[in-house]
Design an enzyme around this catalytic site. Sequence first.
Site, mmCIF file in Angstrom:
data_model
loop_
_atom_site.group_PDB
_atom_site.id
_atom_site.type_symbol
_atom_site.label_atom_id
_atom_site.label_comp_id
_atom_site.label_asym_id
_atom_site.label_seq_id
_atom_site.Cartn_x
_atom_site.Cartn_y
_atom_site.Cartn_z
ATOM 1 C CG PHE A 126 -1.910 1.163 1.132
ATOM 2 C CD1 PHE A 126 -3.071 1.053 0.386
ATOM 3 C CD2 PHE A 126 -1.645 2.370 1.772
ATOM 4 C CE1 PHE A 126 -3.961 2.126 0.280
ATOM 5 C CE2 PHE A 126 -2.537 3.436 1.668
ATOM 6 C CZ PHE A 126 -3.689 3.307 0.928
ATOM 7 C CG ASP A 137 5.414 3.617 1.918
ATOM 8 O OD1 ASP A 137 5.423 4.216 3.012
ATOM 9 O OD2 ASP A 137 4.414 3.565 1.177
ATOM 10 C CE LYS A 171 -1.255 5.491 7.637
ATOM 11 N NZ LYS A 171 -0.907 4.953 6.340
HETATM 12 C C1 LIG Z 1 -1.120 5.224 4.956
HETATM 13 C C2 LIG Z 1 -0.035 4.855 4.049
HETATM 14 C C3 LIG Z 1 0.234 5.589 2.888
HETATM 15 C C4 LIG Z 1 -0.637 6.728 2.432
HETATM 16 O O1 LIG Z 1 -0.588 7.804 3.321
HETATM 17 P P1 LIG Z 1 -1.643 9.010 3.158
HETATM 18 O O2 LIG Z 1 -1.161 10.010 4.172
HETATM 19 O O3 LIG Z 1 -2.984 8.434 3.487
HETATM 20 O O4 LIG Z 1 -1.564 9.485 1.776
HETATM 21 C C5 LIG Z 1 1.319 5.229 2.118
HETATM 22 N N1 LIG Z 1 2.106 4.201 2.465
HETATM 23 C C6 LIG Z 1 1.884 3.461 3.566
HETATM 24 C C7 LIG Z 1 2.811 2.337 3.902
HETATM 25 C C8 LIG Z 1 0.801 3.753 4.393
HETATM 26 O O5 LIG Z 1 0.565 3.006 5.464
#
Ligand SMILES: *Cc1c(COP(=O)(O)O)cnc(C)c1O
Length: 392
Positions: A124, A215, A244
């Site tokens: 994700f 990420d 986050k």
């Molecule tokens: C939540 C998340 C995103 C997206 O973040 P947003 O602030 O909602 O755009 C991207 N990568 C990972 C691993 C995430 O958990």
Amino acid sequence: MNTYGRFPLELVRGKGVWLTDRDGRRYLDAVAGIAVCTLGHSDPVLRRRLCRQLRKLQHVSNLYRIPEQEQLAAAIAARSCADRVFFCNSGAEANEAAIKLARKHGHDVRGIERPLILTAESSFHGRTLAAVTATGQPKYHQGFEPMVEGFRYFPYNDTVAFEALLKQCEAEGPRVAAVLLEPLQGEGGVIPGDPAFFRRVRQLCDERRILLIFDEVQIGVGRSGRWWGYEQLGVEPDAFTLAKGLGGGIPIGALAVKDAVDLLRPGEHASTFGGNPFACRAGLTVIEEIEKRQLLPHVQRMGERLEHLLAELQASHPTLIEGVRGWGLLRGVVLREGGPTAPQVVQAAMDEGLLLVPAGTRVVRIVPPLVIRPRHLRTLVKRLGRALERVG
Ligand SMILES: *Cc1c(COP(=O)(O)O)cnc(C)c1O
């Protein structure tokens, strides 16, 4: 707009790991705004620093130097393998910056005309068009085709499949600009990275000068018990993204890079709000407080306790729970096929005064504020047990 399937719950106040709804009911928060509220709700220090910052300066523009931004970049660089940082406002946006950096690297360094980025299945990376294309889950693509070109997918933690895909992509010369990976897949089901797989990916990327980008949006900033998820794997990326947990509830995103891949020049990427004094004060406070309160060893201890309590829960509910996995204070309770689904357990937990979030249909995710205490963990697992008994 109707973009969310929401619970009919209205939370009006929070303190530490507790939230209160409009009827005065209290909930133990094991969601933390989905791994966002690092210091818990209404943290006195964060509140004070943000109020003081608002009295001083909230926003100017990246037309000018922003000392809070420079300090936050230095704080991230001092604690990581990165040297320089670009700031934006969310995880998806941080990954967009990483994707642009990857393509620039493909063109400038590897001489590729149409660079590819390899990402994992069940990953994700966010919801903007390129980030959602990077996301290796067809359900997030459906209805939004055509997707952005230049992405290829392989099964997470599968060295053989990765090598085969890389070989296939590069059969006629350089094609791959970057590999983008979560050190632990969060949304995809709380799946920790396999160190041996990551070591091999690092080696193959080094051999071909392919960028390895992590990420860290969910696992970064202390959630694993180390500053960054990659420390759990013993493999350094060339660049990584954050969002986050970094602002403790204030929107902020970041792309952190090593000097060697600091390729974006003035005019090539930008963000109006990115790195403003207010958001950066939040990020600085979160990093300072993690250090001052020694939250990294705390997360390690709490993570171990939680793991132990969840193992006991599994032992007493072997027909419902298949396993427990994760790092630090990001844990997944894997439910057995045929039993209650994760959304059903999350709903039942809410009725027991516990907030949880699913990661797919079979995994219940536990991502509390990092300041959670042992007594809260006991309450959490007790309530989760009662929720399982309700729906089991
Ligand atoms: C939540 C998340 C995103 C997206 O973040 P947003 O602030 O909602 O755009 C991207 N990568 C990972 C691993 C995430 O958990």
